[in-house]
Write a protein that holds these residues in place. Structure first.
Motif, mmCIF file in Angstrom:
data_model
loop_
_atom_site.group_PDB
_atom_site.id
_atom_site.type_symbol
_atom_site.label_atom_id
_atom_site.label_comp_id
_atom_site.label_asym_id
_atom_site.label_seq_id
_atom_site.Cartn_x
_atom_site.Cartn_y
_atom_site.Cartn_z
ATOM 1 N N UNK A 192 0.780 -1.125 -0.117
ATOM 2 C CA UNK A 192 -0.043 -0.037 -0.093
ATOM 3 C C UNK A 192 0.733 1.136 0.171
ATOM 4 N N UNK B 104 -0.246 3.272 -3.271
ATOM 5 C CA UNK B 104 -0.874 4.595 -3.384
ATOM 6 C C UNK B 104 -0.460 5.877 -3.541
ATOM 7 N N UNK C 104 -2.034 8.112 -6.493
ATOM 8 C CA UNK C 104 -2.327 9.478 -6.411
ATOM 9 C C UNK C 104 -1.752 10.534 -7.500
ATOM 10 N N UNK D 62 -16.462 6.443 -6.090
ATOM 11 C CA UNK D 62 -16.837 5.805 -4.749
ATOM 12 C C UNK D 62 -17.889 4.863 -5.560
ATOM 13 N N UNK E 249 -18.852 1.501 0.799
ATOM 14 C CA UNK E 249 -18.513 1.607 -0.627
ATOM 15 C C UNK E 249 -16.923 1.777 -0.622
ATOM 16 N N UNK F 47 -13.571 2.398 -3.107
ATOM 17 C CA UNK F 47 -12.966 3.393 -3.786
ATOM 18 C C UNK F 47 -12.303 2.940 -5.112
ATOM 19 N N UNK G 259 -10.726 2.924 -9.158
ATOM 20 C CA UNK G 259 -10.069 3.797 -10.331
ATOM 21 C C UNK G 259 -10.055 3.182 -11.432
ATOM 22 N N UNK H 247 -5.909 14.831 0.190
ATOM 23 C CA UNK H 247 -5.860 13.483 0.238
ATOM 24 C C UNK H 247 -6.911 12.463 1.199
ATOM 25 N N UNK I 239 -9.796 11.715 0.834
ATOM 26 C CA UNK I 239 -10.665 11.016 0.070
ATOM 27 C C UNK I 239 -9.700 9.661 -0.020
ATOM 28 N N UNK I 240 -8.607 9.731 -0.250
ATOM 29 C CA UNK I 240 -7.490 8.751 -0.590
ATOM 30 C C UNK I 240 -7.490 7.864 0.558
ATOM 31 N N UNK J 67 -9.932 7.569 3.084
ATOM 32 C CA UNK J 67 -10.986 6.762 3.261
ATOM 33 C C UNK J 67 -11.048 5.474 2.273
ATOM 34 N N UNK J 68 -10.517 5.967 1.021
ATOM 35 C CA UNK J 68 -10.266 4.666 0.107
ATOM 36 C C UNK J 68 -9.524 3.686 0.686
ATOM 37 N N UNK J 69 -8.351 3.828 1.500
ATOM 38 C CA UNK J 69 -7.341 2.732 1.996
ATOM 39 C C UNK J 69 -8.270 2.326 3.142
ATOM 40 N N UNK K 178 -11.544 1.703 3.546
ATOM 41 C CA UNK K 178 -12.644 1.079 2.893
ATOM 42 C C UNK K 178 -12.029 -0.367 2.394
ATOM 43 N N UNK K 179 -10.650 -0.306 1.695
ATOM 44 C CA UNK K 179 -9.869 -1.214 1.249
ATOM 45 C C UNK K 179 -9.404 -2.193 2.294
ATOM 46 N N UNK L 151 -11.205 -3.384 4.521
ATOM 47 C CA UNK L 151 -11.986 -4.432 4.694
ATOM 48 C C UNK L 151 -11.844 -5.730 3.803
ATOM 49 N N UNK M 142 -0.794 -3.140 5.863
ATOM 50 C CA UNK M 142 -1.747 -2.493 4.655
ATOM 51 C C UNK M 142 -1.865 -1.042 5.457
ATOM 52 N N UNK M 143 -2.360 -1.041 6.760
ATOM 53 C CA UNK M 143 -2.828 0.288 7.199
ATOM 54 C C UNK M 143 -1.499 1.018 7.303
ATOM 55 N N UNK N 58 -0.376 2.725 4.227
ATOM 56 C CA UNK N 58 -1.596 3.733 3.865
ATOM 57 C C UNK N 58 -1.244 5.061 4.759
ATOM 58 N N UNK O 244 1.971 6.850 3.748
ATOM 59 C CA UNK O 244 1.833 7.957 2.770
ATOM 60 C C UNK O 244 1.024 9.200 3.247
ATOM 61 N N UNK O 245 -0.250 9.068 3.884
ATOM 62 C CA UNK O 245 -0.992 10.256 4.385
ATOM 63 C C UNK O 245 -0.017 11.021 5.176
#
Lengths: 75, 550
Positions: A9, A13, A17, A29, A38, A40, A42, B26, B28-29, B31-33, B35-36, B38, B49-50, B53, B56-57
């Motif tokens: 990741x 990412x 990005x 989304x 939901x 995300x 791409x 960032x 939105x990204x 939140x994407x991470x 959701x992913x 899960x 993974x977290x 991510x 990066x943030x």
């Protein structure tokens, strides 16, 4: 996508990005099922697809062409 | 070991925190991470993974702080396309607020307040708020102390204020009041007479001083100085000591015959300490008065040197006339006075003391007392060494130690940087408020330039505050130790530091402070004119463009 490319990741990412920043990637989304959060998603933008095509053509014919990770489909 | 079930929870919390600190573009990204997360199989894999991510943030959050403009939100609607300002950048604003709060927290520390006060001293002469000489005159703290001492009939408090007051009549009035309340403080007349040699009250004070401390040479020097000043004012300075009025000669003769010379600096130091403690005075500039290394009337050096020379000449004349006893007395008077001033006669009668020893040695030789002759010769020889040592000591006192000089430079530079950074921060804040036309946080939309400058100002304020605190802290400790324990061994260091701290930054290059002040205001005026010209030029450029569009 991570499984497909073998990227973690922390590597994946920043690439996504950066692609999105240069409008090569579209993000959205998407709600798939009821109760499931939901996701995300791409997709390569037309500009991104054009860039991929030109890159593939420019690559030497002998080189092994891997299936692009962003092949227009969803991640 | 962490249970497997917790790993996923930690991963979620980690990502949530990363989203919280992430810059707006960032989120939105993030939140994407989240959701992913899960869809990642395995708790440990989810944690890894977290972590990736979150890293990066966090990197984007740091970049947003350093380069606020590099993370503009993706423009997604026509409305936003035409919006001039971007949204508030939480991270940058949080950093600005954190730095500003940290900077303000410094002011809670008394040491820092003292340091800030010291750092402002360099502006006194430039802005003519109060000059170096009339510094104490307009000192509200001193005025308040004098008022309080007056109300409490505190003689020592009044004496403290009298000694520091640069307004001569007020100083004399306070001194009279203090001595009236406590006659043991009569010595403060001498200290004030040394400071304000033109005071008319000196004529009344000298007999009181002579009566109070009859063995001290100081009142005689005060009398001699008053005569000297009168001669200088009337431009009738006698070339020879013999031409001096009898009053002057009597004063010097009495001073040279006095068994001791006391400038009362020891008493003054103790008085200062008691008052600083009693009235909780924390103004370091009040300490400047404590380190008076000379403590005698300014004309004393000249007077004693001239008088000692005249005694030596008289001795030589008597010796030539065959009056060896008379000559010995004259030489001995000079030698005894020189010894009383200090081990090597102090800087102002050293040559005369050496000459007196030489003459005494020669006289002893003539009388066949070889042991005494050798003794006087050795004393004369020691003076050269003592002079070298004292010269180095005086030079160090005047030049100040390198450490004090550097610390004073850092304190002044930090003070200047604090003012500049604070001004920048305030200007940015006012600009944002003016453009937002509201004080509501939600309606404030700082631009990239404002955020960048504001962040620079906040960081500058914090760094300069820390530098000021660190550079002043040792001197606060010196002051504190003196007040608490009376240890004045490092007071000269503090005085040196404060003396340097009063010189405006950059003024060292100028011979006179007045020249620096003049150049400073010329530069300010020129810059103002240039700024005005720029504004006028831009105004006309805009008008021309507007006309061209029409």
């Amino acid at each position: 996508m991570s499984r497909e490319t073998g990227l973690k990741s922390g590597t994946l990412y920043p690439i996504l990005m950066r692609l999105a920043k240069f409008s090569l990637l579209e993000t959205k989304w998407v709600t798939t099922e009821d109760g499931v959060p939901p996701r995300h998603t791409y997709r390569l933008s037309p500009k991104g697809i054009e860039l991929v095509r030109s890159s593939v053509v420019a690559a030497p014919a002998s080189a092994k062409v891997r299936r692009p990770a962003f092949s227009g489909g969803r991640a | 070991m962490m249970p497997v079930a917790y790993a996923r929870r930690v991963a979620t919390l980690l990502l949530r925190f990363a989203i919280w600190i992430a810059p707006h573009d960032t989120v939105d990204w993030g939140h994407g991470m989240l959701s992913e997360l899960n869809h990642v199989q395995g708790s440990w894999a989810a944690l890894i993974w977290a972590m990736g991510g979150a890293g990066v943030l966090a990197k984007h959050a740091v970049l947003a702080v350093i380069l606020p403009g590099s993370h503009r939100r993706t423009v997604s609607s026509a409305g936003e396309l035409f919006a001039k300002e971007g949204p508030m950048r939480k991270t940058t604003l949080a950093a600005i607020v954190a730095c500003t709060v940290a900077c303000l927290l410094f002011f809670l520390a008394p040491v820092f307040r003292q340091a800030f006060h010291v750092s402002l001293a360099q502006w006194h002469d430039v802005l003519h708020i109060r000059g170096t000489l009339d510094y104490q005159e307009s000192d509200p703290e001193l005025k308040g102390l004098a008022r309080k001492a007056d109300q409490n009939h505190d003689a020592e408090g009044l004496a403290f204020a009298a000694i520091r007051h640069w307004n001569e009549p007020e100083s004399a009035r306070l001194a009279d009041e203090a001595v009236h309340l406590d006659p043991k403080l009569t010595w403060i007349y001498a200290v004030i007479a040394v400071q304000h040699s033109a005071l008319s009250e000196i004529d009344r004070w000298v007999p009181e001083l002579e009566q109070w401390d009859s063995q001290n040479a100081l009142p005689h020097f005060i009398v001699a100085e008053k005569i000297d000043i009168d001669q200088v004012v009337r431009e009738k300075i006698p070339h020879r000591v013999k031409e001096q009025p009898p009053a002057w000669q009597n004063a010097l003769a009495a001073a040279f015959q006095s068994p001791k010379i006391d400038n009362y600096l020891g008493r003054l130091k103790e008085l200062d300490r008691r008052i600083l403690l009693r009235y909780h005075v924390d103004d370091p500039f009040q300490i400047l008065g404590i380190d008076r290394w000379y403590g005698l009337p300014s004309y004393t050096a000249w007077d004693t040197s001239r008088y000692a020379k005249s005694l030596l000449e008289s001795g030589q004349t008597l010796e030539a006339q065959g009056n060896r006893k008379g000559a010995f007395e004259k030489y001995w008077t000079v030698a005894r006075f020189g010894q009383m001033i200090g081990p090597s006669g102090g800087f102002f009668v050293r040559r005369e003391l050496q000459e007196a020893y030489t003459q005494l040695g020669a006289l002893s030789e003539k009388e066949g007392n070889k042991v005494q002759a050798m003794f006087y010769s050795s004393l004369a020889a020691q003076i050269d060494n003592a002079q070298q040592e004292e010269n180095i000591s005086i030079q160090n006192r005047f030049r100040g130690g390198d450490v004090s000089r550097w610390n004073a430079f850092i304190a002044r530079a930090s003070g200047l940087m604090m003012l500049f950074s604070g001004g920048l921060l305030l200007t940015c804040a006012l600009t944002v408020i003016a453009r937002g036309r509201s004080l509501r946080l939600s309606s404030l939309r700082p631009g990239r330039l404002n955020l960048g400058l504001g962040l620079g100002g906040a960081i500058g304020s914090l760094l300069s505050s820390a530098m000021l605190y660190v550079s002043y802290r040792p001197y606060a400790e010196i002051l504190h130790r003196f007040i608490r324990t009376g240890d004045d061994s490092r007071i000269p260091e503090l005085s040196e530091f404060l003396a340097y701290a009063q010189i405006p930054l950059g003024a060292e290059q100028f011979k006179h402070l007045g020249d620096f002040v003049f150049h400073f205001w010329v530069a300010v005026t020129v810059l103002c004119i240039l700024a005005l010209l720029l504004v006028v030029l831009r105004h006309f450029q805009h008008r021309e463009r507007a006309n061209a569009t029409i």
